[in-house]
Design a protein around this motif. Structure first.
Motif, short mmCIF file in Angstrom:
data_model
loop_
_atom_site.label_atom_id
_atom_site.label_comp_id
_atom_site.label_asym_id
_atom_site.label_seq_id
_atom_site.Cartn_x
_atom_site.Cartn_y
_atom_site.Cartn_z
N ALA A 99 0.81 -1.22 0.00
CA ALA A 99 0.00 0.00 0.00
C ALA A 99 0.85 1.27 0.00
O ALA A 99 0.36 2.35 -0.33
N LEU A 100 2.13 1.15 0.34
CA LEU A 100 3.02 2.32 0.39
C LEU A 100 3.70 2.54 -0.96
O LEU A 100 4.92 2.65 -1.06
N LYS A 101 2.92 2.62 -2.02
CA LYS A 101 3.45 2.70 -3.38
C LYS A 101 4.40 3.88 -3.56
O LYS A 101 5.50 3.73 -4.09
N ASP A 102 3.99 5.07 -3.16
CA ASP A 102 4.83 6.26 -3.35
C ASP A 102 6.17 6.12 -2.64
O ASP A 102 7.22 6.44 -3.21
N GLU A 103 6.14 5.61 -1.43
CA GLU A 103 7.37 5.42 -0.67
C GLU A 103 8.27 4.37 -1.34
O GLU A 103 9.49 4.50 -1.37
N ARG A 104 7.67 3.32 -1.88
CA ARG A 104 8.45 2.27 -2.54
C ARG A 104 9.11 2.79 -3.82
O ARG A 104 10.24 2.44 -4.12
N VAL A 105 8.42 3.67 -4.53
CA VAL A 105 9.00 4.25 -5.74
C VAL A 105 10.21 5.10 -5.37
O VAL A 105 11.27 4.99 -6.02
N VAL A 106 10.09 5.93 -4.34
CA VAL A 106 11.22 6.76 -3.90
C VAL A 106 12.39 5.86 -3.47
O VAL A 106 13.54 6.08 -3.85
N ALA A 107 12.10 4.84 -2.67
CA ALA A 107 13.15 3.94 -2.19
C ALA A 107 13.82 3.19 -3.33
O ALA A 107 15.04 2.99 -3.31
N SER A 108 13.06 2.82 -4.35
CA SER A 108 13.64 2.06 -5.48
C SER A 108 14.63 2.91 -6.27
O SER A 108 15.53 2.37 -6.90
N LYS A 109 14.46 4.23 -6.22
CA LYS A 109 15.41 5.11 -6.92
C LYS A 109 16.71 5.24 -6.12
O LYS A 109 17.78 5.40 -6.70
N LYS A 110 16.61 5.17 -4.80
CA LYS A 110 17.79 5.27 -3.96
C LYS A 110 18.49 3.92 -3.79
O LYS A 110 19.71 3.87 -3.60
N PHE A 111 17.71 2.86 -3.82
CA PHE A 111 18.24 1.50 -3.62
C PHE A 111 17.74 0.58 -4.73
O PHE A 111 16.81 -0.19 -4.53
N PRO A 112 18.37 0.66 -5.90
CA PRO A 112 17.89 -0.16 -7.02
C PRO A 112 18.06 -1.65 -6.74
O PRO A 112 18.93 -2.07 -5.97
N ALA A 113 17.21 -2.43 -7.39
CA ALA A 113 17.28 -3.89 -7.24
C ALA A 113 18.58 -4.40 -7.86
O ALA A 113 19.13 -3.77 -8.78
N PRO A 114 19.08 -5.52 -7.36
CA PRO A 114 20.30 -6.09 -7.95
C PRO A 114 20.08 -6.40 -9.42
O PRO A 114 19.00 -6.84 -9.82
N SER A 115 21.09 -6.18 -10.23
CA SER A 115 20.95 -6.42 -11.67
C SER A 115 21.52 -7.78 -12.08
O SER A 115 21.38 -8.18 -13.22
N ARG A 116 22.14 -8.46 -11.16
CA ARG A 116 22.73 -9.76 -11.46
C ARG A 116 21.65 -10.82 -11.64
O ARG A 116 20.74 -10.94 -10.83
N LYS A 117 21.74 -11.58 -12.71
CA LYS A 117 20.78 -12.64 -12.99
C LYS A 117 21.36 -14.00 -12.64
O LYS A 117 22.56 -14.21 -12.66
N PHE A 118 20.49 -14.94 -12.37
CA PHE A 118 20.86 -16.31 -12.06
C PHE A 118 21.54 -16.93 -13.27
O PHE A 118 21.05 -16.81 -14.40
N GLU A 119 22.65 -17.59 -13.05
CA GLU A 119 23.41 -18.17 -14.16
C GLU A 119 23.43 -19.70 -14.14
O GLU A 119 24.08 -20.32 -14.96
N GLY A 120 22.71 -20.30 -13.21
CA GLY A 120 22.69 -21.75 -13.10
C GLY A 120 21.62 -22.39 -13.97
O GLY A 120 21.17 -21.82 -14.97
#
Length: 144
Positions: A99-120
């Protein structure tokens, strides 16, 4: 159940980089075994559903969830009776965070998700996700 399915979706999309069609096929396969259920069936259908422009409709749905209150009531009762329902409690917390969509959007800009993909072995990992979902559903049903 929906929170568990969302966790499986998140792993398939984020870690494995699966397309919506691939995820839809996985849910279709899962629905033919012990995970056979209405929720797995409609998740399969939603993954495969295309909008008028041909893109996956699921990506256009706002990722927030509402509350009916049953999970919250269950968690409160579990505290009152001293009976752990950890999985249900975590699902309620996930809805609150959703429900905290706006806060999650702000946080995602400061703390992006890892870009590394599974290689197995993606097929083996998908099977691990299926088994984890099955085990989680058993825990969920045992807890209430």
């Amino acid at each position: 159940d929906m929170q568990l399915i969302c966790e499986a979706y998140s792993l398939m999309k984020g870690a494995l980089g699966m397309s919506h069609d691939q995820m839809g096929q996985a849910f279709d396969d899962w629905n033919k075994g012990e995970l056979d259920s209405f929720l797995i069936e409609i998740t399969r259908d939603i993954m495969k559903f295309k909008d008028a422009d041909g893109s996956a409709l699921v990506e256009k749905i706002r990722d927030t969830a509402g509350q009916k209150g049953t999970g919250k009531w269950t968690a409160i009762s579990s505290l009152e009776y001293g009976t752990p329902v950890t999985l249900i409690g975590e699902a309620v917390f996930a809805r609150y965070l959703s429900a905290l969509k706006d806060e999650r959007v702000v946080a995602s800009k400061k703390f992006p998700a890892p870009s590394r993909k599974f290689e197995g072995d993606k097929k083996a990992f998908t099977e691990d996700i299926r088994q984890a979902l099955y085990a989680s559903k058993i825990v969920s049903y045992a807890q209430g």
